[in-house]
Design an enzyme around this catalytic site. Structure first.
Site, PDB file in Angstrom:
ATOM      1  N   GLU A 101       0.833  -1.197   0.000  1.00  0.00           N
ATOM      2  CA  GLU A 101       0.000   0.000   0.000  1.00  0.00           C
ATOM      3  C   GLU A 101       0.868   1.248   0.000  1.00  0.00           C
ATOM      4  O   GLU A 101       1.944   1.262   0.602  1.00  0.00           O
ATOM      5  CB  GLU A 101      -0.911  -0.009   1.234  1.00  0.00           C
ATOM      6  N   ASP A 103       0.153   5.352   0.745  1.00  0.00           N
ATOM      7  CA  ASP A 103      -0.919   6.184   1.282  1.00  0.00           C
ATOM      8  C   ASP A 103      -0.611   7.675   1.245  1.00  0.00           C
ATOM      9  O   ASP A 103       0.495   8.100   1.592  1.00  0.00           O
ATOM     10  CB  ASP A 103      -1.174   5.835   2.759  1.00  0.00           C
ATOM     11  N   GLU A 105      -2.979  10.290   3.245  1.00  0.00           N
ATOM     12  CA  GLU A 105      -4.166  10.425   4.082  1.00  0.00           C
ATOM     13  C   GLU A 105      -4.169  11.817   4.713  1.00  0.00           C
ATOM     14  O   GLU A 105      -3.153  12.261   5.253  1.00  0.00           O
ATOM     15  CB  GLU A 105      -4.175   9.366   5.184  1.00  0.00           C
ATOM     16  N   ASN A 118      -0.666  12.538   6.109  1.00  0.00           N
ATOM     17  CA  ASN A 118       0.062  11.341   6.522  1.00  0.00           C
ATOM     18  C   ASN A 118       0.454  10.548   5.277  1.00  0.00           C
ATOM     19  O   ASN A 118      -0.410  10.132   4.505  1.00  0.00           O
ATOM     20  CB  ASN A 118      -0.814  10.480   7.431  1.00  0.00           C
ATOM     21  N   THR A 119       1.752  10.349   5.068  1.00  0.00           N
ATOM     22  CA  THR A 119       2.234   9.508   3.972  1.00  0.00           C
ATOM     23  C   THR A 119       2.781   8.217   4.566  1.00  0.00           C
ATOM     24  O   THR A 119       3.413   8.226   5.623  1.00  0.00           O
ATOM     25  CB  THR A 119       3.342  10.215   3.163  1.00  0.00           C
ATOM     26  N   ASN A 120       2.538   7.112   3.866  1.00  0.00           N
ATOM     27  CA  ASN A 120       2.999   5.830   4.395  1.00  0.00           C
ATOM     28  C   ASN A 120       3.216   4.859   3.248  1.00  0.00           C
ATOM     29  O   ASN A 120       2.597   4.988   2.178  1.00  0.00           O
ATOM     30  CB  ASN A 120       1.979   5.253   5.390  1.00  0.00           C
ATOM     31  N   LYS A 128       4.128   0.938   9.150  1.00  0.00           N
ATOM     32  CA  LYS A 128       4.728   1.755  10.204  1.00  0.00           C
ATOM     33  C   LYS A 128       5.864   2.622   9.662  1.00  0.00           C
ATOM     34  O   LYS A 128       6.922   2.749  10.273  1.00  0.00           O
ATOM     35  CB  LYS A 128       5.233   0.882  11.354  1.00  0.00           C
ATOM     36  N   GLU A 130       5.471   6.016   8.546  1.00  0.00           N
ATOM     37  CA  GLU A 130       4.768   7.269   8.328  1.00  0.00           C
ATOM     38  C   GLU A 130       5.693   8.485   8.406  1.00  0.00           C
ATOM     39  O   GLU A 130       6.534   8.585   9.289  1.00  0.00           O
ATOM     40  CB  GLU A 130       3.641   7.443   9.361  1.00  0.00           C
ATOM     41  N   TYR A 192     -11.218   7.881  16.244  1.00  0.00           N
ATOM     42  CA  TYR A 192     -10.377   7.157  17.192  1.00  0.00           C
ATOM     43  C   TYR A 192      -8.889   7.402  16.982  1.00  0.00           C
ATOM     44  O   TYR A 192      -8.060   7.000  17.809  1.00  0.00           O
ATOM     45  CB  TYR A 192     -10.666   5.652  17.100  1.00  0.00           C
TER      46      TYR A 192
END
Length: 281
Positions: A101, A103, A105, A118-120, A128, A130, A192
């Site tokens: 993946e 990302d 976000e 947030n890049t990942n 993990k 990020e 959350y």
């Protein structure tokens, strides 16, 4: 009057032609939940995702899977108090434990506070990784362009004309280079997690929350079973793309002035030592 009718017909034909050429949402994607499509005055199709407490959010995902490419979209994010909401543009090979993946976000925030990008990167279920940035502009005031370049050398993240991150490939470390991935966009309730690690949830009195997407582009290779990759002409424009000195400068600028979180600085998360790529640049 006849001339006015002729002009109206001509304008209508031109708009219809532009609309037909830009009908990317339902041609290239399947949709789920609260998704709406419309056209602006320039004939661009605009896809809107909506989030409410009663009906949830919305999403679209590409019908086609890709293996390497340049993926770009323009987005206008949730205005005002967007705390608790998460908007995304990302690539994924699926939901399994060994998935890949990439990302982008966007974690909403209280009015007046910066939205966090947030890049990942996930490879074979290993995530993990990020890097998070405070956006240096209001992403709800106008459209901005967000781009992922993915090749066999690195993953590059770009905001408008500025590169903000490069995730390099190392031969002995996990990298998303074997599993074809589809393109996704979502808007959902991340109370959350999204804002101040979940301390500020969605304020539903501000619903519905809406994010808009337009000008989607995928310049990418398509895997074919039993055959080599099918790639567009001129693939070198992104297949061999790496940062030059000036672009490495913009990455350093984003890291220095706008980075909120770097997994390579999080000793609490990695008490046994940082991931190997953290020491390799």
């Amino acid at each position: 009057m006849a001339m006015l009718r002729a002009v109206s017909v001509t304008v209508g034909v031109l708009l219809a032609a532009a609309t037909a050429a830009d009908s990317w949402l339902y041609e290239e994607f399947t949709t789920d939940g609260n998704v709406r499509a419309d056209y602006n005055a320039q004939g661009q199709q605009v896809a809107s995702l909506m989030l409410t407490q009663q009906s949830g959010g919305g999403a679209f995902g590409s019908r086609q899977k890709y293996l390497y490419g340049e993926f770009s979209i323009q987005m206008k994010l949730v205005p005002g108090n967007s705390a608790g909401t998460v908007t995304s543009f990302y690539l994924s090979s699926g939901d399994g434990p060994g998935h890949d993946e990439i990302d982008m976000e966007f974690m909403g925030n209280s009015t007046g506070q910066p939205v966090v990008l947030n890049t990942n990167v996930w490879a074979n279920g290993d995530g993990k990784k990020e890097h998070q940035f405070d956006l240096w502009f209001d992403p709800a005031a106008d459209y901005h362009t967000y781009t992922i370049i993915w090749n066999d050398k690195n993953v590059l993240f770009k905001v408008d004309d500025l590169f903000i991150r490069s995730f390099r490939r190392h031969a002995d470390l996990p990298y998303p280079g074997a599993k074809p991935m589809s393109v996704h966009a979502t808007l959902w309730d991340g109370s959350y997690w999204a804002t101040q690690k979940g301390k500020v949830p969605v304020d539903w009195s501000g619903a519905p929350f809406v994010v808009s997407y337009r000008a989607y582009s995928a310049d990418a290779c398509v895997p074919a079973e039993g055959s080599p990759l099918s790639c567009p002409a001129g693939t070198d424009r992104w297949m061999n793309r790496q940062l030059d000195d000036a672009e490495r400068g913009t990455v350093a600028w984003a890291k220095r002035d706008y980075m909120r979180y770097n997994y390579c600085d999080d000793g609490w998360r990695f008490p046994q030592g940082f991931p190997a790529e953290c020491s390799r640049g």
